[in-house]
Design an enzyme around this catalytic site. Structure first.
Site, PDB file in Angstrom:
ATOM      1  N   LYS A 271       0.841  -1.200   0.000  1.00 20.79           N
ATOM      2  CA  LYS A 271       0.000   0.000   0.000  1.00 20.79           C
ATOM      3  C   LYS A 271       0.883   1.260   0.000  1.00 20.79           C
ATOM      4  CE  LYS A 271      -2.280  -1.439   3.686  1.00 20.79           C
ATOM      5  NZ  LYS A 271      -1.627  -2.760   3.802  1.00 20.79           N
ATOM      6  N   THR A 272       1.868   1.301   0.888  1.00 20.92           N
ATOM      7  CA  THR A 272       2.759   2.466   0.941  1.00 20.92           C
ATOM      8  C   THR A 272       3.501   2.604  -0.388  1.00 20.92           C
ATOM      9  OG1 THR A 272       3.071   1.936   3.272  1.00 20.92           O
ATOM     10  CG2 THR A 272       4.586   3.539   2.322  1.00 20.92           C
TER      11      THR A 272
ATOM     12  N   ASP B 265      -1.370   6.434   6.591  1.00 22.52           N
ATOM     13  CA  ASP B 265      -1.404   4.995   6.855  1.00 22.52           C
ATOM     14  C   ASP B 265      -2.341   4.745   8.040  1.00 22.52           C
ATOM     15  OD1 ASP B 265      -0.704   2.401   6.448  1.00 22.52           O
ATOM     16  OD2 ASP B 265       1.304   2.543   7.286  1.00 22.52           O
TER      17      ASP B 265
ATOM     18  N   THR C 144      -5.911  -1.555   6.953  1.00 16.88           N
ATOM     19  CA  THR C 144      -5.948  -3.020   6.961  1.00 16.88           C
ATOM     20  C   THR C 144      -7.380  -3.484   7.253  1.00 16.88           C
ATOM     21  OG1 THR C 144      -5.313  -2.852   9.270  1.00 16.88           O
ATOM     22  CG2 THR C 144      -3.577  -3.393   7.703  1.00 16.88           C
TER      23      THR C 144
ATOM     24  N   ARG D 115       6.524  -8.120   1.768  1.00 14.66           N
ATOM     25  CA  ARG D 115       7.434  -7.709   2.848  1.00 14.66           C
ATOM     26  C   ARG D 115       8.107  -8.929   3.467  1.00 14.66           C
ATOM     27  NH1 ARG D 115       4.496  -4.330   6.441  1.00 14.66           N
ATOM     28  NH2 ARG D 115       5.308  -2.542   5.298  1.00 14.66           N
TER      29      ARG D 115
HETATM   30  P1  ADP Z   1       2.156  -1.926   3.166  1.00 12.00           P
HETATM   31  O1  ADP Z   1       2.180  -0.434   3.089  1.00 12.00           O
HETATM   32  O2  ADP Z   1       0.943  -2.524   2.499  1.00 12.00           O
HETATM   33  O3  ADP Z   1       2.325  -2.475   4.574  1.00 12.00           O
HETATM   34  P2  ADP Z   1       4.657  -1.753   1.678  1.00 12.00           P
HETATM   35  O4  ADP Z   1       4.249  -0.889   0.548  1.00 12.00           O
HETATM   36  O5  ADP Z   1       5.488  -1.112   2.751  1.00 12.00           O
HETATM   37  O6  ADP Z   1       3.387  -2.497   2.328  1.00 12.00           O
HETATM   38  O7  ADP Z   1       5.411  -3.029   1.038  1.00 12.00           O
HETATM   39  C1  ADP Z   1       6.365  -3.781   1.748  1.00 12.00           C
HETATM   40  C2  ADP Z   1       7.570  -4.050   0.872  1.00 12.00           C
HETATM   41  O8  ADP Z   1       7.209  -5.054  -0.079  1.00 12.00           O
HETATM   42  C3  ADP Z   1       8.003  -2.839   0.042  1.00 12.00           C
HETATM   43  O9  ADP Z   1       9.091  -2.206   0.630  1.00 12.00           O
HETATM   44  C4  ADP Z   1       8.384  -3.386  -1.314  1.00 12.00           C
HETATM   45  O10 ADP Z   1       9.783  -3.583  -1.356  1.00 12.00           O
HETATM   46  C5  ADP Z   1       7.712  -4.729  -1.376  1.00 12.00           C
HETATM   47  N1  ADP Z   1       6.569  -4.742  -2.319  1.00 12.00           N
HETATM   48  C6  ADP Z   1       5.275  -4.540  -1.999  1.00 12.00           C
HETATM   49  N2  ADP Z   1       4.486  -4.681  -3.072  1.00 12.00           N
HETATM   50  C7  ADP Z   1       5.288  -4.992  -4.105  1.00 12.00           C
HETATM   51  C8  ADP Z   1       5.045  -5.274  -5.494  1.00 12.00           C
HETATM   52  N3  ADP Z   1       3.813  -5.297  -6.003  1.00 12.00           N
HETATM   53  N4  ADP Z   1       6.120  -5.527  -6.286  1.00 12.00           N
HETATM   54  C9  ADP Z   1       7.369  -5.532  -5.752  1.00 12.00           C
HETATM   55  N5  ADP Z   1       7.653  -5.292  -4.458  1.00 12.00           N
HETATM   56  C10 ADP Z   1       6.634  -5.015  -3.631  1.00 12.00           C
END
Ligand code: ADP
Length: 342
Positions: free
Chosen positions: A68-69, A113, A162, A221
């Site tokens: 998401k981030t 977030d 979430t 992640r």
């Molecule tokens: P969330 O905000 O949903 O908790 P993040 O955006 O921080 O998740 O994602 C976690 C890590 O996973 C990121 O730092 C990135 O390196 C990796 N990641 C997430 N989604 C992808 C994707 N679609 N393709 C490649 N890497 C991804």
């Protein structure tokens, strides 16, 4: 009891966040998987660019660690905009948000977030900001109180949550775009692992990437975190290259089994099976037995076990299903669930 789980979908440290930033895909064409979301978002962003307008307010929902981030940063890159990040629990006073909002430029992105955890007064303060790009700020108190109307630049709010169900309707209604991120397939995770290994300069073969992907619980992640542990193991115990054998040995040492379950998951399942005869049992009882917080079990343990069909959540509590018995090598009393419920 709190401990750092290798397979936790949440960030474990600030250090991990900096590591993740180097692996974050900067654009939609490098964002692996989530095809529908990527396609729809690409169209929405291109349309906004063609009209020379800011992107619409966008709500992203899905479990932690799914990207998401990453998407919020991609939106900012695609729009050539600045991004400011904050989170629901970090915004305690309207003054905090006021400062952030008045500093945003035309088209800038505000990423919030855990938006479902915004305090109610902050949420209400956000409504006119999202809708009319203005805020009503009250200065002074009592009979001297005055409401000042402050205009804002047209910004884009990107919210991540979430728990889509915990968002109030008035807040949800102020978003124009909604995307639900899903757990990734093993093939997608393989691609993410190979891409990350390339960035880190770690040699990895196809079956090595598969072994890690299978244990990554559908979560990028976790995939990147496991890759890191396997890379260390390969450097120390092998020749630095990641093969299936090296990946298996490294993750076995870390207590992560072939389906990505760790000791806490296995204890969770065996508590239901051995102590509570397969359930149903309330999560509070499991929490007391395992000496783990209910929230940890509900947010960090159950989603993957539910998704994999190991457990079911019923009104009267959690029950263990046949795959859980199979995985732990325990025979199921009375045969398979089908015979039990027929
Ligand atoms: P969330 O905000 O949903 O908790 P993040 O955006 O921080 O998740 O994602 C976690 C890590 O996973 C990121 O730092 C990135 O390196 C990796 N990641 C997430 N989604 C992808 C994707 N679609 N393709 C490649 N890497 C991804």
């Amino acid at each position: 009891m709190s401990r750092e789980r290798l397979v936790s979908p949440d960030l474990l440290s600030q250090e991990e966040e900096s590591f993740n930033q180097t692996l974050r895909p900067p654009s939609l064409d490098q964002y692996v998987g989530q095809r529908k979301t990527v396609e729809k978002l690409a169209i929405a962003l291109q349309a906004a660019r063609q009209r020379i307008e800011p992107a619409e307010h966008t709500l992203l929902f899905g479990p932690p660690g799914l990207g998401k981030t990453t998407l919020a940063y991609i939106i900012a890159n695609a729009m050539g905009a600045k991004i400011t990040t904050t989170s629901g629990p970090a915004l305690e006073r309207t003054g905090d948000l006021m400062g952030i909002l008045t500093n945003l430029g035309e088209g800038d992105i505000l990423f919030v977030d855990e938006i479902h955890r915004l305090p109610a007064n902050i949420e209400e303060f956000l409504y006119p900001a999202m809708e009319d790009f203005k805020v009503d700020f009250v200065v002074d108190k009592g009979m001297f109180a005055k409401t000042i109307n402050v205009p804002l630049k047209k910004f884009t709010l990107v919210g991540a949550t979430t728990r889509a169900g915990s968002l109030s309707a008035p807040l949800r209604n102020r978003f124009g775009l909604f995307f639900h991120l899903e757990f990734y397939s093993v093939d997608d995770l393989k691609q993410i692992i190979s891409r990350s290994a390339g960035i880190l300069g770690v040699p990895i073969n196809d079956s090595g990437a598969s072994e890690i992907a299978r244990r990554a619980r559908g979560t990028p992640r976790i995939a990147n975190r496991l890759l890191r542990r396997v890379r260390d193991y390969a450097d120390v115990k092998g020749d630095g290259k990641i093969s299936d054998e090296i990946a298996r040995q490294a993750l076995k040492l870390e207590g992560v089994d072939e389906l990505g379950l760790d000791e806490l998951d296995r204890n969770f399942l065996s508590t239901i099976i051995r102590l509570y005869k397969g359930g149903p049992v309330g999560v509070e009882a499991i929490s007391a037995t395992l000496n783990e917080e209910v929230d940890t079990l509900v947010d960090m343990v159950e989603p993957y076990l539910l998704q994999q069909g190991f457990i079911s959540r019923t009104k009267s509590g959690r029950t263990a299903n046949e795959p859980a018995y199979k995985h732990l090598g325990i025979s199921m009393p009375g045969g398979s669930p089908q015979t039990l419920f027929q």
